[in-house]
Motif scaffolding. Structure first.
Motif, short mmCIF file in Angstrom:
data_model
loop_
_atom_site.label_atom_id
_atom_site.label_comp_id
_atom_site.label_asym_id
_atom_site.label_seq_id
_atom_site.Cartn_x
_atom_site.Cartn_y
_atom_site.Cartn_z
N GLU A 1 -15.92 1.49 -58.71
CA GLU A 1 -16.16 0.72 -60.08
C GLU A 1 -18.14 0.15 -59.80
O GLU A 1 -18.22 0.45 -60.55
N ALA A 2 -17.36 0.10 -58.45
CA ALA A 2 -18.95 -0.63 -58.36
C ALA A 2 -19.96 0.43 -58.83
O ALA A 2 -21.08 -0.46 -59.31
N SER A 3 -19.95 1.88 -58.25
CA SER A 3 -20.85 2.86 -58.95
C SER A 3 -21.18 2.72 -60.29
O SER A 3 -22.52 3.05 -59.88
N PHE A 4 -20.50 2.83 -61.14
CA PHE A 4 -20.48 2.77 -62.21
C PHE A 4 -21.77 1.66 -63.23
O PHE A 4 -21.72 2.06 -63.98
N ALA A 5 -21.23 0.53 -62.66
CA ALA A 5 -21.43 -0.70 -63.36
C ALA A 5 -23.00 -0.95 -62.53
O ALA A 5 -23.46 -1.49 -62.67
N ALA A 6 -23.25 -0.09 -61.00
CA ALA A 6 -24.71 -0.41 -61.32
C ALA A 6 -25.45 1.27 -60.81
O ALA A 6 -25.63 2.10 -59.53
N PRO A 7 -25.34 1.92 -61.35
CA PRO A 7 -26.27 3.47 -61.67
C PRO A 7 -27.45 3.56 -61.35
O PRO A 7 -27.96 4.41 -59.97
N ASP A 8 -27.95 2.53 -60.82
CA ASP A 8 -30.00 2.39 -60.27
C ASP A 8 -29.57 2.62 -58.71
O ASP A 8 -30.28 2.50 -58.08
N ALA A 9 -28.03 1.61 -57.98
CA ALA A 9 -28.85 2.31 -57.13
C ALA A 9 -27.71 3.13 -56.56
O ALA A 9 -28.37 3.58 -55.03
N LEU A 10 -27.38 3.75 -56.72
CA LEU A 10 -26.73 5.59 -56.58
C LEU A 10 -28.02 6.70 -56.06
O LEU A 10 -29.02 6.59 -56.61
#
Length: 223
Positions: free
Chosen positions: A214-223
């Protein structure tokens, strides 16, 4: 029919007149090739060796760098060493690249690009070690397909590789859309069945970018 590719990097597919329904989630090799030439200019490298495999990926990167060098009227700075493409485990002939490696040594080049798939690099690097290229006298620079993790025991401290990232004009819109998604939008039972997620040849859990949360969707810039 729209096609979306995660690994097709050929610049050819950027032609929207020919491929109007082709999309990809990885930058084209033209961006990486341009960065390679900028690296040569920025580091003031007088001449650089360019080992590439004779297949679309390696040849595409080499041709892009050559084109840039020709445009700058400095083609003499890039010396290419094409190596026959040898697919499949156990099919790599170590004597194939050996003459080019020895030629490189005689020419005294101190910086070398390695542009090929990871499998081809795994075959090339041990031969380079046998011929004394990996003794610290030559700086290797890999394309994005040849990170240090390809051969940790041979690619020690000092090895560098490219990691192209492309965030164009539409990135803010994609980031906004992605940030509104949740795990259920991808991994619900219905979507697993619809997109056959559990049938992927490479499981999501082994994806290069790591597991989605869920955190991945909240912070796409970190992918």
């Amino acid at each position: 029919i729209t096609q979306v590719s995660w690994g097709s990097t050929s610049p050819t597919f950027s032609n929207k007149d020919t491929y109007p329904y082709f999309l990809r989630t990885i930058p084209p090799d033209s961006l990486q090739g341009h960065a390679m030439w900028r690296f040569i200019e920025y580091a003031l490298i007088p001449s650089i060796g360019f080992f590439y495999s004779r297949e679309p990926y390696g040849e595409g990167l080499f041709s892009t760098v050559i084109d840039r060098s020709v445009s700058a009227e400095q083609s003499f700075r890039v010396i290419g060493y094409g190596v026959r493409y040898m697919p499949g485990n156990g099919n790599y002939d170590p004597d194939e690249p050996r003459p080019n490696i020895r030629l490189l040594k005689r020419q005294g080049l101190r910086v070398v690009f390695v542009a090929m798939t990871a499998v081809q690099a795994k075959g090339l690097l041990p031969v380079m070690k046998e011929e004394g290229i990996l003794d610290g006298s030559v700086q290797l620079v890999g394309s994005e397909a040849v990170p240090q993790t390809v051969y940790p025991s041979l690619l020690g401290p000092g090895y560098v590789s490219f990691s192209p990232i492309n965030r164009g004009a539409l990135w803010p819109r994609f980031r906004d859309m992605f940030s509104r998604m949740t795990m259920d939008d991808v991994f619900s039972d219905a979507n697993r069945a619809r997109y056959k997620i559990d049938a992927f040849s490479v499981p999501i859990s082994r994806a290069a970018g790591g597991n989605l949360t869920e955190a991945s969707f909240a912070a796409p810039d970190a992918l």
